[in-house]
Design a protein around this motif. Structure first.
Motif, PDB file in Angstrom:
ATOM      1  N   ALA A 122       0.835  -1.207   0.000  1.00  0.00           N
ATOM      2  CA  ALA A 122       0.000   0.000   0.000  1.00  0.00           C
ATOM      3  C   ALA A 122       0.865   1.250   0.000  1.00  0.00           C
ATOM      4  N   VAL A 123       1.940   1.222   0.778  1.00  0.00           N
ATOM      5  CA  VAL A 123       2.851   2.375   0.819  1.00  0.00           C
ATOM      6  C   VAL A 123       3.509   2.569  -0.544  1.00  0.00           C
ATOM      7  N   VAL A 124       3.953   1.473  -1.152  1.00  0.00           N
ATOM      8  CA  VAL A 124       4.589   1.554  -2.478  1.00  0.00           C
ATOM      9  C   VAL A 124       3.600   2.098  -3.503  1.00  0.00           C
ATOM     10  N   GLU A 125       2.352   1.643  -3.429  1.00  0.00           N
ATOM     11  CA  GLU A 125       1.329   2.114  -4.372  1.00  0.00           C
ATOM     12  C   GLU A 125       1.069   3.618  -4.188  1.00  0.00           C
ATOM     13  N   ASP A 126       0.993   4.064  -2.933  1.00  0.00           N
ATOM     14  CA  ASP A 126       0.813   5.501  -2.679  1.00  0.00           C
ATOM     15  C   ASP A 126       1.987   6.301  -3.210  1.00  0.00           C
ATOM     16  N   GLU A 127       3.204   5.801  -2.991  1.00  0.00           N
ATOM     17  CA  GLU A 127       4.390   6.509  -3.498  1.00  0.00           C
ATOM     18  C   GLU A 127       4.393   6.553  -5.020  1.00  0.00           C
ATOM     19  N   ARG A 128       3.968   5.450  -5.662  1.00  0.00           N
ATOM     20  CA  ARG A 128       3.918   5.422  -7.124  1.00  0.00           C
ATOM     21  C   ARG A 128       2.901   6.430  -7.650  1.00  0.00           C
ATOM     22  N   ARG A 129       1.709   6.460  -7.006  1.00  0.00           N
ATOM     23  CA  ARG A 129       0.693   7.429  -7.421  1.00  0.00           C
ATOM     24  C   ARG A 129       1.197   8.861  -7.262  1.00  0.00           C
ATOM     25  N   HIS A 130       1.845   9.128  -6.146  1.00  0.00           N
ATOM     26  CA  HIS A 130       2.384  10.474  -5.899  1.00  0.00           C
ATOM     27  C   HIS A 130       3.463  10.814  -6.932  1.00  0.00           C
ATOM     28  N   MET A 131       4.326   9.842  -7.252  1.00  0.00           N
ATOM     29  CA  MET A 131       5.382  10.079  -8.232  1.00  0.00           C
ATOM     30  C   MET A 131       4.780  10.358  -9.609  1.00  0.00           C
ATOM     31  N   ASN A 132       3.758   9.561 -10.002  1.00  0.00           N
ATOM     32  CA  ASN A 132       3.120   9.791 -11.302  1.00  0.00           C
ATOM     33  C   ASN A 132       2.451  11.161 -11.356  1.00  0.00           C
ATOM     34  N   TYR A 133       1.809  11.546 -10.271  1.00  0.00           N
ATOM     35  CA  TYR A 133       1.182  12.866 -10.226  1.00  0.00           C
ATOM     36  C   TYR A 133       2.237  13.966 -10.354  1.00  0.00           C
ATOM     37  N   THR A 134       3.344  13.802  -9.638  1.00  0.00           N
ATOM     38  CA  THR A 134       4.415  14.801  -9.687  1.00  0.00           C
ATOM     39  C   THR A 134       5.006  14.897 -11.092  1.00  0.00           C
ATOM     40  N   ILE A 135       5.201  13.746 -11.738  1.00  0.00           N
ATOM     41  CA  ILE A 135       5.742  13.756 -13.108  1.00  0.00           C
ATOM     42  C   ILE A 135       4.769  14.434 -14.059  1.00  0.00           C
ATOM     43  N   GLY A 136       3.459  14.137 -13.901  1.00  0.00           N
ATOM     44  CA  GLY A 136       2.448  14.781 -14.753  1.00  0.00           C
ATOM     45  C   GLY A 136       2.448  16.293 -14.570  1.00  0.00           C
ATOM     46  N   GLU A 137       2.524  16.738 -13.310  1.00  0.00           N
ATOM     47  CA  GLU A 137       2.575  18.184 -13.042  1.00  0.00           C
ATOM     48  C   GLU A 137       3.814  18.811 -13.660  1.00  0.00           C
ATOM     49  N   ALA A 138       4.944  18.121 -13.563  1.00  0.00           N
ATOM     50  CA  ALA A 138       6.182  18.649 -14.138  1.00  0.00           C
ATOM     51  C   ALA A 138       6.059  18.761 -15.652  1.00  0.00           C
ATOM     52  N   ARG A 139       5.436  17.768 -16.279  1.00  0.00           N
ATOM     53  CA  ARG A 139       5.240  17.827 -17.736  1.00  0.00           C
ATOM     54  C   ARG A 139       4.333  18.996 -18.111  1.00  0.00           C
ATOM     55  N   ARG A 140       3.233  19.157 -17.351  1.00  0.00           N
ATOM     56  CA  ARG A 140       2.308  20.265 -17.659  1.00  0.00           C
ATOM     57  C   ARG A 140       3.007  21.609 -17.513  1.00  0.00           C
ATOM     58  N   GLN A 141       3.758  21.761 -16.451  1.00  0.00           N
ATOM     59  CA  GLN A 141       4.462  23.023 -16.263  1.00  0.00           C
ATOM     60  C   GLN A 141       5.522  23.227 -17.335  1.00  0.00           C
ATOM     61  N   GLY A 142       6.184  22.147 -17.728  1.00  0.00           N
ATOM     62  CA  GLY A 142       7.184  22.250 -18.792  1.00  0.00           C
ATOM     63  C   GLY A 142       6.555  22.716 -20.095  1.00  0.00           C
ATOM     64  N   LEU A 143       5.383  22.145 -20.437  1.00  0.00           N
ATOM     65  CA  LEU A 143       4.690  22.575 -21.660  1.00  0.00           C
ATOM     66  C   LEU A 143       4.260  24.036 -21.560  1.00  0.00           C
ATOM     67  N   GLN A 144       3.792  24.438 -20.379  1.00  0.00           N
ATOM     68  CA  GLN A 144       3.387  25.830 -20.203  1.00  0.00           C
ATOM     69  C   GLN A 144       4.593  26.757 -20.382  1.00  0.00           C
ATOM     70  N   TYR A 145       5.736  26.381 -19.826  1.00  0.00           N
ATOM     71  CA  TYR A 145       6.939  27.197 -19.986  1.00  0.00           C
ATOM     72  C   TYR A 145       7.381  27.238 -21.447  1.00  0.00           C
ATOM     73  N   GLN A 146       7.222  26.121 -22.157  1.00  0.00           N
ATOM     74  CA  GLN A 146       7.573  26.124 -23.575  1.00  0.00           C
ATOM     75  C   GLN A 146       6.674  27.085 -24.352  1.00  0.00           C
ATOM     76  N   LYS A 147       5.368  27.089 -24.035  1.00  0.00           N
ATOM     77  CA  LYS A 147       4.447  28.008 -24.712  1.00  0.00           C
ATOM     78  C   LYS A 147       4.829  29.451 -24.423  1.00  0.00           C
ATOM     79  N   GLU A 148       5.146  29.728 -23.151  1.00  0.00           N
ATOM     80  CA  GLU A 148       5.550  31.089 -22.795  1.00  0.00           C
ATOM     81  C   GLU A 148       6.837  31.483 -23.516  1.00  0.00           C
ATOM     82  N   ALA A 149       7.770  30.545 -23.626  1.00  0.00           N
ATOM     83  CA  ALA A 149       9.027  30.829 -24.322  1.00  0.00           C
ATOM     84  C   ALA A 149       8.771  31.099 -25.801  1.00  0.00           C
ATOM     85  N   GLN A 150       7.854  30.330 -26.411  1.00  0.00           N
ATOM     86  CA  GLN A 150       7.530  30.573 -27.816  1.00  0.00           C
ATOM     87  C   GLN A 150       6.883  31.938 -27.994  1.00  0.00           C
ATOM     88  N   LYS A 151       5.996  32.323 -27.065  1.00  0.00           N
ATOM     89  CA  LYS A 151       5.395  33.652 -27.131  1.00  0.00           C
ATOM     90  C   LYS A 151       6.473  34.731 -27.026  1.00  0.00           C
TER      91      LYS A 151
END
Length: 193
Positions: A122-151
């Motif tokens: 259960a602990v491993v599953e929670d850590e995996r979910r948290h890691m996936n969420y963190t990676i998704g957030e990092a990707r979203r922010q990275g795309l947002q920064y790329q859009k801002e850089a293109q602008k």
């Protein structure tokens, strides 16, 4: 300023060295003094040395017997009778009143290991979910920064084009102004300044 800083650094080092030496002497000095004095007492050739501190004026080197008025020792049996054999009165049925504690006490080693494994999973599953969420957030922010850089890049390019256009217009205006000024001078105009 650098020579003043060097002098201050040298002074600070000197103070630290003096502090360290004095601390070492303060801690170990009395022990060395007593050892040296005992060595002088054993050496019969040095009869002029002073007697060591805390010694009697007699010539014997043995300490007098100590007089102790210590209370008698108290046994652990008298202080806490239940702790001597590490048993608690009525401890045999400990947890029997509480059904959850009783059930937990009767579980076998295999059941406890299964529970531990399930908890770890259960602990491993929670850590995996948290890691996936963190990676998704990092990707979203990275795309947002790329859009801002293109602008920013497109705005910079537009500004650069506008600057080049303004420079070209300024050159053209200077040429036209120079031509008009030349015609005016030919017709007798003089600069009032």
């Amino acid at each position: 300023m650098s020579s003043g800083g060097r002098q201050a650094g040298a002074f600070a080092r000197l103070c630290l060295v003096i502090l360290a030496v004095s601390s070492a002497l303060l801690v170990s000095g009395p022990a060395f003094y007593l050892r040296i004095m005992k060595g002088f007492q054993r050496n019969p050739s040095s009869s002029s040395s002073p007697p060591p501190p805390f010694s009697s004026s007699s010539s014997s080197s043995a300490c007098p017997n100590c007089i102790c008025d210590c209370p008698a020792t108290i046994s652990l049996q008298k202080i806490a009778p239940g702790l001597v054999n590490l048993t608690i009165p009525g401890g045999a049925d400990c947890g029997k009143e509480d059904s959850e504690v009783g059930a937990e006490m009767e579980k076998g080693r295999a059941d406890l290991m299964k529970e531990e494994a399930a908890l770890r999973m259960a602990v491993v599953e929670d850590e995996r979910r948290h890691m996936n969420y963190t990676i998704g957030e990092a990707r979203r922010q990275g795309l947002q920064y790329q859009k801002e850089a293109q602008k920013c890049n497109s705005a910079t390019e537009a500004c650069e084009e506008a600057r080049e256009h303004a420079e070209a217009m300024l050159k053209r205006e200077k040429k036209v102004t120079a031509a008009w000024e030349r015609r005016a001078r030919q017709l007798g105009w003089t600069d009032p300044a």
